[in-house]
Design a protein around this motif. Structure first.
Motif, mmCIF file in Angstrom:
data_model
loop_
_atom_site.group_PDB
_atom_site.id
_atom_site.type_symbol
_atom_site.label_atom_id
_atom_site.label_comp_id
_atom_site.label_asym_id
_atom_site.label_seq_id
_atom_site.Cartn_x
_atom_site.Cartn_y
_atom_site.Cartn_z
ATOM 1 N N GLU A 122 0.828 -1.209 0.000
ATOM 2 C CA GLU A 122 0.000 0.000 0.000
ATOM 3 C C GLU A 122 0.862 1.259 0.000
ATOM 4 N N GLU A 148 1.062 4.026 -3.009
ATOM 5 C CA GLU A 148 0.702 5.417 -2.740
ATOM 6 C C GLU A 148 1.816 6.365 -3.190
ATOM 7 N N VAL A 196 1.952 6.601 -7.089
ATOM 8 C CA VAL A 196 0.991 7.508 -7.713
ATOM 9 C C VAL A 196 1.610 8.895 -7.894
ATOM 10 N N GLN A 224 -3.330 -1.967 -6.609
ATOM 11 C CA GLN A 224 -3.587 -0.747 -5.853
ATOM 12 C C GLN A 224 -3.249 0.485 -6.691
ATOM 13 N N TYR A 256 -5.997 1.065 -9.435
ATOM 14 C CA TYR A 256 -7.281 1.575 -8.939
ATOM 15 C C TYR A 256 -7.142 2.950 -8.286
ATOM 16 N N LYS A 257 -5.988 3.261 -7.740
ATOM 17 C CA LYS A 257 -5.762 4.612 -7.225
ATOM 18 C C LYS A 257 -5.680 5.609 -8.384
ATOM 19 N N PRO A 300 -9.731 6.168 -3.928
ATOM 20 C CA PRO A 300 -8.709 6.589 -2.958
ATOM 21 C C PRO A 300 -8.106 5.437 -2.165
ATOM 22 N N PHE A 301 -8.907 4.412 -1.847
ATOM 23 C CA PHE A 301 -8.392 3.273 -1.091
ATOM 24 C C PHE A 301 -7.894 2.141 -1.995
ATOM 25 N N GLY A 302 -8.203 2.229 -3.260
ATOM 26 C CA GLY A 302 -7.668 1.292 -4.240
ATOM 27 C C GLY A 302 -8.271 -0.090 -4.253
#
Length: 484
Positions: free
Chosen positions: A133, A137, A140, A170, A173-174, A179-181
């Motif tokens: 995660e 993050e 991104v 993740q 989908y982010k 936002p949480f993927g």
């Protein structure tokens, strides 16, 4: 509304990608099973693409990631687009009997809760937050998996070295605006439950199939991982699917099923690297069946080699090549192996603790409900009543159960970091759907299924205790007329 449209488009891309892969392999299933498997395969393929971009040092931007997803979707569907024969789907493929509705409604309710929770809840597992995660993050913002996370003090964890399966999904989908993927997990859960239910219906009556799936969904620990992201639920799905199509290959000798099984096992290893050991333990079954077919030694070696080499590559690329030659941190995997491998006392202890605590103790009931007790009761009953004369398919599924049952303690013995309370416990998820498929081929439940069918159809002829499997479309007459 925008997120709903985005979710629909992403699922469409996943579905079409998986559909194209199945078409390339010339695999055809009953429509609902074909569709659910297409979505699962499409998500698995998507989980590879950002990783391959990273290996090529291509920036992980919205354009490159989604452009790659679309390009791959089109490439695997070239044959479909050029074909004059389009798939024909009838209403019958999606019809439900009235008596199926209560179980289907209850299972659907549980699945919808999982999907909703995977959408609204943030990622919480420590293993995720200190690894996949966090990397996703940062990716991104920095457009690379080799990012600022490796500038932090990570001596207390090895989660940054976990396989990139979750990290890639993740990121996708982010970038898509979630936002949480982790919404992709809901798609995996829903697709798998649909496939599992229809797979069971091929052998047992829909009422029993619904009861078995509900027993599976009601396992408390398992249900928690339908909306709490970690590697184990997805690993369970692809390991089961690999076994399913491997045993289909044993049944009908269709090599397409073998190649699909090989691909699915490779994905299972990609998701959890230690699954390579379980894949190797499936090889004796492949060799034994080919020996019974009187296949030559050369062909046996080629078949076994394809199966294990594909799995090994999906282990070696992310766990050796990527970690050693791309990441800016050292990871001594040799230090994870137990020093004294000749002292077998910890191995026998792990076997005993796993069986008495995690499977059949009071804690086991809190984890899995009664599914393991139901499996054991029907197994013992069948062994006693039939004098151990099990069907070939039942023996196949029992072998898969044995692989997981034996393999997990061996892994825990060789790799002490695979502790009992966490890694081994989550690894036991893999045994549950294997138990269900054994139960679907248990002769006692087959007899009950036959009785239910006779009652349903008003006293049809006795089939001698052999269940009527659901027909499945295929382009092979041989497969079409074969039976279990």
């Amino acid at each position: 509304m925008t997120q709903l449209l985005t979710a629909f488009l992403l699922l469409a891309v996943h579905f079409l990608t998986g559909y194209g892969v199945l078409n390339l392999l010339k695999v055809k299933l009953q429509a609902v099973m074909h569709g659910s498997l297409s979505l699962l395969l499409g998500i698995a393929v998507a989980s590879l693409l950002p990783f391959f971009l990273q290996l090529a040092y291509i920036p992980l931007t919205t354009a490159t990631v989604f452009g790659t997803l679309i390009i791959v979707m089109l490439l695997v569907n070239v044959k479909v687009l050029l074909s004059k024969h389009k798939p024909v789907i009838s209403k019958k493929d999606f019809s439900l009997k009235v008596y199926e509705i209560p179980f289907v409604a209850l299972i659907t309710f549980l699945v919808l809760i999982s999907i909703w929770r995977s959408y609204i809840l943030p990622p919480t597992p420590r293993d995720l937050l200190s690894g996949p995660e966090a990397i996703a993050e940062f990716a991104v913002r920095e457009h690379t998996f080799i990012n600022s996370i490796f500038n932090l003090s990570l001596e207390s964890t090895n989660n940054q070295f976990k396989p990139p399966f979750i990290t890639c999904l993740q990121l996708i989908y982010k970038l898509a605006g979630f936002p949480f993927g982790q919404w992709w997990l809901g798609a995996i859960v829903a697709s798998f439950i649909i496939f599992l239910y229809n797979a069971l219906k091929r052998t047992v009556h829909p009422i029993l199939a619904g009861a078995l799936v509900f027993l599976f969904m009601a396992a408390p620990e398992l249900y928690g991982y339908t909306f709490m992201v970690l590697f184990d639920y997805s690993n369970m799905v692809f390991f089961f699917l690999s076994c399913y199509f491997l045993f289909e290959y044993f049944r009908d000798k269709e090599v397409r099923n073998f190649y699909l099984s090989t691909l699915l096992m490779a994905f299972a290893v990609y998701i959890r690297s230690e699954t390579l050991v379980l894949a190797a333990m499936m090889v004796p079954a492949v060799l034994f069946v080919q020996w019974k077919w009187k296949t030559g030694i050369k062909q046996m070696a080629i078949t076994a080699g394809i199966f294990i080499v594909a799995a090994f590559l999906f282990y070696w690329i992310p766990q050796s090549l990527y970690i050693k030659h791309y990441l800016p941190a050292n990871y001594d995997m040799g230090a994870l192996i137990r020093k004294d491998l000749f002292d077998l006392a910890p191995l026998w202890k792990r076997f005993g603790d796993m069986t008495s605590q995690l499977m059949y103790g009071e804690f086991g009931k809190l984890l899995w409900g009664y599914i393991m007790y139901v499996f054991l009761i029907f197994l013992v009953a069948e062994l006693v009543i039939t004098k151990a004369k099990l069907s070939v398919v039942a023996r196949n599924w029992l072998y898969a159960v044995l692989v997981v049952y034996v393999g997990l303690p061996i892994l825990g013995f060789v790799l002490p970091l695979m502790d009992l309370e966490h890694t081994t416990k989550r690894g036991l998820m893999k045994i549950l759907p294997l138990m269900l498929l054994y139960l679907a081929n248990n002769k006692l439940l087959v007899v009950v299924s036959d009785w239910l069918r006779k009652y349903e159809f008003g006293g049809a002829k006795d089939t001698g205790g052999v269940a009527r499997p659901q027909p499945r479309p295929t382009d092979s007459k041989k497969a079409k007329h074969s039976s279990r």
